[in-house]
Design an enzyme around this catalytic site. Structure first.
Site, PDB file in Angstrom:
ATOM      1  N   VAL A   1      28.999  66.135  65.200  1.00 43.81           N
ATOM      2  CA  VAL A   1      30.089  65.287  64.707  1.00 43.81           C
ATOM      3  C   VAL A   1      29.799  64.801  63.288  1.00 43.81           C
ATOM      4  CG1 VAL A   1      31.271  63.087  65.050  1.00 43.81           C
ATOM      5  CG2 VAL A   1      30.856  64.591  66.992  1.00 43.81           C
TER       6      VAL A   1
ATOM      7  N   HIS B   1      37.468  57.429  69.974  1.00 39.88           N
ATOM      8  CA  HIS B   1      36.855  56.685  71.089  1.00 39.88           C
ATOM      9  C   HIS B   1      37.937  56.032  71.953  1.00 39.88           C
ATOM     10  CE1 HIS B   1      32.970  57.203  69.075  1.00 39.88           C
ATOM     11  NE2 HIS B   1      32.395  56.737  70.173  1.00 39.88           N
TER      12      HIS B   1
ATOM     13  N   ILE C   1      24.616  65.071  65.628  1.00 41.52           N
ATOM     14  CA  ILE C   1      24.644  65.868  64.405  1.00 41.52           C
ATOM     15  C   ILE C   1      25.898  66.735  64.301  1.00 41.52           C
ATOM     16  CG2 ILE C   1      23.446  67.680  63.121  1.00 41.52           C
ATOM     17  CD1 ILE C   1      22.194  64.909  62.943  1.00 41.52           C
TER      18      ILE C   1
END
Length: 504
Positions: free
Chosen positions: A398, A432, A396
């Protein structure tokens, strides 16, 4: 009157037992009981009915046709013989049944037993591999050199630089254009500086680099939010001045809350930096007190799950990954698939523990210490029936940042919804890859590709799968997708750092 009453009573004695016994007759006692019941129920109405010639109700309710039996074509019979009714099977969705607690407990027991067998098999095959000293070496090569910790300490300088820019913007010392350029340069430096240090300083380890880069990534997102909210406050102040000639507060939560620019203090800045959120506010919701028992439970969970994660990685994942190198080298696809499926179980188990450790234990512990009121760090992502729902609910902080500082601003610029969503996935894919490739000092697009694959996967699941099938597809992507990326990175890292080195 007496004879007529006696005749009426005689008729009642004849009809009463006949009704009760189905026409088989009965004794005078039964007839007298029926007469007494009728007199009690009807009272003086018998005389008004013409000498007691009124319809006689049944004397035995047990043999009376019920309302549910009327009109069903069945004869009058004992209801005790009926044992069926209109109803659905419990596993049918139409039944409305939802209590599957026993099946859930069974799944947990089976999971424990199956993993216990794998754990014993691992112990028998490899022995005890858990070594806490080895964990320390993952962070430090040289006990007198702590490059990761130094990087984290230096991060304070970038936060203070953003703070000084905001102070000057609030007083009008610099223009908004100059402030934007300074903030942009500061944000780019936040991303590039630690990456350059990781490549130049050979003593920094991959695990230490992940922690340092994670801190800088969080700082980057927080500083974007810090700049945006203060910019909105200045814009609102200018609009209020133009409209009424007075400066009004922006972002007030309560009447006595902090108002811009009174929020530009070191205390406010560092509270935001340590708060378990990525979105800045002038007045955060605050809990009334620190719950000591709650905090102690979270701290105990942090300690326990940290040890459990380290032990499972060393004992379970590392041997499986090491045994996967030869099939990758030989390109033995059947063995690669077998290694992948074998790695999927411990990888997913460790990921679930990590989720609980970080999003529940760690963030709640920090929030309790800071009396931070908003504890919605995750939602029910495990019930996701679409890939989109999973990414919106498992993280939540992010998700709120992406929605507030990326998605909505891009939509206001006139970009359509699908392009905005694709941009969010692109940004997520970049970070990522940033958190994986830079610490490993190699650029392989596996994490980036894995995130971008989520876009067509989300479309396929949302278009063709619904309900439990969609939920199963989400779980399958989580269980299989992560170990694929892990094996690809480990293989490339092994080839680059060990096989590529010339033998002495």
């Amino acid at each position: 009157m007496g004879d007529r009453g006696g005749a009426g009573g005689s008729r009642r004695r004849r009809t009463g037992p006949r009704t009760a016994s189905g026409g088989s007759g009965g004794g005078g006692t039964a007839g007298s009981q029926t007469e007494e019941e009728l007199r009690t129920a009807a009272g003086a109405g018998e005389d008004a009915g013409g000498g007691g010639d009124v319809p006689t109700p049944t004397a035995a309710p047990a043999f009376t046709r019920t309302s549910s039996e009327e009109g069903n074509g069945e004869g009058v019979g004992p209801p005790d013989l009926r044992c069926h009714r209109l109803q659905e099977s419990l596993f049918s969705s139409a039944s409305g049944f939802s209590n599957y607690r026993g099946i859930l407990n069974w799944c947990v027991v089976m999971l424990i037993l199956s993993n216990a067998r794998l754990f014993l098999e691992n112990i028998i095959k490899y022995g005890i591999l858990v070594d806490p000293i080895q964990v320390v070496s993952l962070f430090l090569k040289d006990p007198y050199s702590w490059p990761s910790l130094c990087l984290i300490i230096v991060a304070n300088g970038f936060a203070l630089a953003a703070f000084q820019v905001e102070k000057r913007l609030a007083t009008g010392t610099i223009t908004e254009r100059v402030g934007l350029l300074l903030h942009t340069a500061n944000l780019l430096t936040i991303l590039c500086f630690p990456a350059a240090v990781v490549f130049m300083v050979k003593s920094i380890t991959p695990v230490g680099s992940v922690f340092a880069l994670g801190v800088y990534t969080i700082l980057f997102l927080k500083m974007v939010s810090y700049y945006h909210v203060n910019l909105w406050c200045r814009q609102y102040r200018a609009k209020s001045q133009t409209a009424s000639g007075t400066i009004k507060a922006n972002g007030d939560v309560v009447s006595n809350g902090v108002k811009y620019p009174a929020n530009l203090t070191y205390r406010d800045l560092y509270y935001f930096l340590f708060a378990p959120t990525l979105c800045y506010e002038l007045n955060f919701p605050r809990s009334p007190r620190i719950r000591k028992r709650f905090l102690l439970r979270r701290l105990f969970e942090m300690l326990f799950f940290t040890q459990l994660l380290v032990g499972l990685i060393q004992q379970w994942m590392v041997p499986t990954i090491q045994n996967s190198m030869k099939p990758f080298k030989d390109m033995d696809y059947s063995r690669i698939m077998e290694r992948l499926l074998k790695l999927a179980v411990p990888n997913h188990f460790i990921w679930l523990i990590f989720f609980y450790w970080f999003f529940h234990s760690c963030l709640n512990a920090v929030a309790e210490l800071l009396q931070f009121g908003d504890r919605e760090f995750y939602r029910d992502w495990w019930n996701s029936e679409s890939v989109t729902y999973f990414w919106q609910n498992w993280n939540i902080p992010v998700h709120k940042w992406c929605l507030r500082h990326f998605y909505k601003p891009v939509m206001k610029m006139g970009i359509n919804k699908w392009m905005a969503k694709t941009g969010v996935f692109l940004a997520s894919a970049f970070f990522h890859e940033y958190l994986v490739s830079v610490p490993l000092r190699m650029f392989r697009p596996w994490a980036f590709t894995g995130m971008m694959v989520q876009i067509p996967l989300a479309w396929v699941v949302g278009r063709f799968l619904r309900g439990n099938y969609g939920n199963a597809a989400v779980w399958l992507s989580l269980i299989i997708g992560q170990p694929v990326a892990v094996l690809m990175y480990v293989h490339d890292y092994y080839v680059l750092n060990y096989e590529a080195q010339p033998s002495p």
